[in-house]
Scaffold this motif. Structure first.
Motif, PDB file in Angstrom:
ATOM      1  N   PRO A  75       0.831  -1.217   0.000  1.00 51.88           N
ATOM      2  CA  PRO A  75       0.000   0.000   0.000  1.00 51.88           C
ATOM      3  C   PRO A  75       0.861   1.260   0.000  1.00 51.88           C
ATOM      4  O   PRO A  75       1.933   1.294   0.611  1.00 51.88           O
ATOM      5  N   PRO A  76       0.417   2.316  -0.684  1.00 54.11           N
ATOM      6  CA  PRO A  76       1.269   3.495  -0.909  1.00 54.11           C
ATOM      7  C   PRO A  76       1.726   4.208   0.357  1.00 54.11           C
ATOM      8  O   PRO A  76       2.902   4.570   0.478  1.00 54.11           O
ATOM      9  N   LEU A  77       0.815   4.464   1.314  1.00 49.69           N
ATOM     10  CA  LEU A  77       1.211   5.177   2.521  1.00 49.69           C
ATOM     11  C   LEU A  77       2.121   4.314   3.399  1.00 49.69           C
ATOM     12  O   LEU A  77       3.023   4.828   4.063  1.00 49.69           O
ATOM     13  N   VAL A  78       1.892   3.010   3.377  1.00 45.15           N
ATOM     14  CA  VAL A  78       2.782   2.088   4.094  1.00 45.15           C
ATOM     15  C   VAL A  78       4.163   2.103   3.456  1.00 45.15           C
ATOM     16  O   VAL A  78       5.195   2.135   4.145  1.00 45.15           O
ATOM     17  N   THR A  79       4.193   2.109   2.119  1.00 45.18           N
ATOM     18  CA  THR A  79       5.474   2.176   1.400  1.00 45.18           C
ATOM     19  C   THR A  79       6.244   3.422   1.792  1.00 45.18           C
ATOM     20  O   THR A  79       7.426   3.362   2.161  1.00 45.18           O
ATOM     21  N   ALA A  80       5.587   4.579   1.708  1.00 48.43           N
ATOM     22  CA  ALA A  80       6.252   5.837   2.048  1.00 48.43           C
ATOM     23  C   ALA A  80       6.636   5.875   3.519  1.00 48.43           C
ATOM     24  O   ALA A  80       7.712   6.374   3.879  1.00 48.43           O
ATOM     25  N   GLY A  81       5.768   5.364   4.393  1.00 44.87           N
ATOM     26  CA  GLY A  81       6.058   5.369   5.824  1.00 44.87           C
ATOM     27  C   GLY A  81       7.253   4.512   6.187  1.00 44.87           C
ATOM     28  O   GLY A  81       8.129   4.929   6.952  1.00 44.87           O
ATOM     29  N   ILE A  82       7.298   3.304   5.649  1.00 40.12           N
ATOM     30  CA  ILE A  82       8.441   2.414   5.909  1.00 40.12           C
ATOM     31  C   ILE A  82       9.714   3.018   5.331  1.00 40.12           C
ATOM     32  O   ILE A  82      10.772   3.001   5.971  1.00 40.12           O
ATOM     33  N   ARG A  83       9.607   3.533   4.139  1.00 44.91           N
ATOM     34  CA  ARG A  83      10.766   4.148   3.471  1.00 44.91           C
ATOM     35  C   ARG A  83      11.398   5.217   4.345  1.00 44.91           C
ATOM     36  O   ARG A  83      12.616   5.198   4.599  1.00 44.91           O
ATOM     37  N   HIS A  84      10.605   6.121   4.858  1.00 47.27           N
ATOM     38  CA  HIS A  84      11.152   7.235   5.616  1.00 47.27           C
ATOM     39  C   HIS A  84      11.452   6.877   7.066  1.00 47.27           C
ATOM     40  O   HIS A  84      12.309   7.515   7.682  1.00 47.27           O
ATOM     41  N   THR A  85      10.769   5.876   7.604  1.00 50.55           N
ATOM     42  CA  THR A  85      11.087   5.425   8.958  1.00 50.55           C
ATOM     43  C   THR A  85      12.494   4.837   9.015  1.00 50.55           C
ATOM     44  O   THR A  85      13.301   5.179   9.894  1.00 50.55           O
ATOM     45  N   VAL A  86      12.782   3.939   8.082  1.00 49.40           N
ATOM     46  CA  VAL A  86      14.102   3.306   8.065  1.00 49.40           C
ATOM     47  C   VAL A  86      15.186   4.331   7.754  1.00 49.40           C
ATOM     48  O   VAL A  86      16.202   4.412   8.461  1.00 49.40           O
ATOM     49  N   ALA A  87      14.982   5.128   6.711  1.00 48.50           N
ATOM     50  CA  ALA A  87      15.989   6.118   6.325  1.00 48.50           C
ATOM     51  C   ALA A  87      16.194   7.144   7.434  1.00 48.50           C
ATOM     52  O   ALA A  87      17.329   7.473   7.807  1.00 48.50           O
ATOM     53  N   GLY A  88      15.095   7.665   7.983  1.00 54.54           N
ATOM     54  CA  GLY A  88      15.203   8.658   9.045  1.00 54.54           C
ATOM     55  C   GLY A  88      15.830   8.097  10.299  1.00 54.54           C
ATOM     56  O   GLY A  88      16.632   8.778  10.963  1.00 54.54           O
ATOM     57  N   GLY A  89      15.493   6.850  10.640  1.00 48.94           N
ATOM     58  CA  GLY A  89      16.077   6.227  11.823  1.00 48.94           C
ATOM     59  C   GLY A  89      17.576   6.040  11.706  1.00 48.94           C
ATOM     60  O   GLY A  89      18.330   6.297  12.657  1.00 48.94           O
TER      61      GLY A  89
END
Length: 354
Positions: A75-89
């Motif tokens: 799902p798109p928002l899950v994709t964007a959320g996971i993407r930025h969670t990992v990168a930001g973390g």
């Protein structure tokens, strides 16, 4: 092909012939020897600048295809959320190891910028690419520089010069030529196109606002904090939209996993760090010219990797896009000094963009 920045820096280096020198004895004679630190610093700055622009031009040009692959089974928002969670973390941990400690004002600023850049900007783009072709999305994102100039003009930060206006118009024409066939494609829904335009406007607003809020001075933390804030908002929105309930982990394809991994490492960590760094050193409208090069990169990758045709139409569009970048650089050179002087002590004109 897409970068003129190294030549600009070389011109700057040539203009600084009177470098500091020191007096040393060679063979019993006093000799003035130029200090090398200044020259080395200029060379290092030019290399950093070239690599940063390459990242936002080339890497971000390839992310449209990566997003399309990722949202096929995630799902798109899950994709964007996971993407930025990992990168930001990852980036926040790196900044912490470097000695950075977040302050309350940093999180407030990060939430503001993260909402514009990631919740709205990337959230709408990831959602829209379920319904809109990646080429059309790239064309619509190319409206970002126009939004930036309009917002900066509306807030009385700068004037829109004739050269800049002509350059922006030429750039839009170029990407329209490049992806014009996509406009009539059956899968180009009106709602999806509107979503991309909203995201483009939100990203432009984030560009204009980011120098005014109290983001961290540390370069890594300055990237990490908005990423983390945006990721939290994206995951919360995904939960509200019911995307987690509809997510079937066993149905996620390898293509989507690889697309998401590419977005995390290159699209978020490498490219967005470069983007944030450039915003502190160059006029926003100059940095935003990546939106003109990105569709060209996407087409070239399709030609090289997927056997797509490289036609005369593509060549003409590329010439128009490069011409737009030149015009924007010239036009912004006369208006950016006052704006940059208010927000940064490092840069007061395009000629000092390094």
């Amino acid at each position: 092909m897409f970068l003129e920045i190294p030549a600009q820096i070389l011109a700057l280096i040539r203009s600084r012939q009177m470098l500091p020198a020191r007096l040393v004895n060679i063979g019993g004679r006093p000799v003035l020897v130029p200090k090398t630190n200044s020259t080395q610093k200029l060379r290092l700055d030019s290399l950093k600048l070239a690599l940063a622009f390459a990242a936002i031009y080339v890497i971000w040009g390839s992310t449209y295809l990566a997003i399309r692959y990722a949202v096929e089974t995630i799902p798109p928002l899950v994709t964007a959320g996971i993407r930025h969670t990992v990168a930001g973390g990852i980036l926040l941990a790196w900044a912490y190891a470097r000695g950075y400690r977040a302050k309350r004002e940093h999180w407030i600023a990060g939430a503001i910028v993260g909402a514009f850049f990631f919740l709205v900007g990337h959230g709408t783009l990831h959602w829209a690419e379920q319904h809109v072709a990646s080429g059309l999305a790239a064309l619509l994102i190319a409206t970002e520089p126009m939004f930036i100039l309009v917002l900066a003009w509306a807030s009385r930060q700068q004037k829109i010069s004739r050269a800049s206006a002509l350059g922006l118009a030429l750039g839009v024409v170029g990407v329209a030529i490049l992806t014009g066939m996509e406009v009539s494609a059956k899968d180009a829904s009106l709602l999806g196109m509107m979503a991309v335009l909203i995201g483009s406007a939100a990203w432009a607003a984030g560009v204009v606002i980011s120098p005014k809020v109290k983001l961290p001075d540390d370069a890594v933390a300055r990237t990490a904090v908005p990423l983390v804030c945006g990721a939290v908002m994206l995951l919360a929105s995904a939960g509200i939209a019911g995307e987690f309930q509809g997510l079937h982990w066993s149905a996620i394809s390898l293509k989507s996993i690889l697309g998401l991994a590419y977005l995390i490492v290159f699209g978020s960590i490498v490219a967005f760090t470069s983007y944030t760094w450039l915003l502190q050193r160059c006029p926003p409208a100059l940095v935003a010219t990546h939106t003109y090069a990105n569709p060209v990169v996407a087409v070239l990758l399709g030609w090289l990797l997927a056997g797509e045709a490289l036609t005369l139409r593509v060549v003409v569009a590329a010439i128009a896009i490069l011409g737009a970048i030149v015009l924007i650089r010239r036009g912004e050179g006369s208006t950016a000094r006052r704006v940059l002087a208010k927000h940064s002590g490092e840069v007061t004109s395009i000629e000092e963009c390094a």
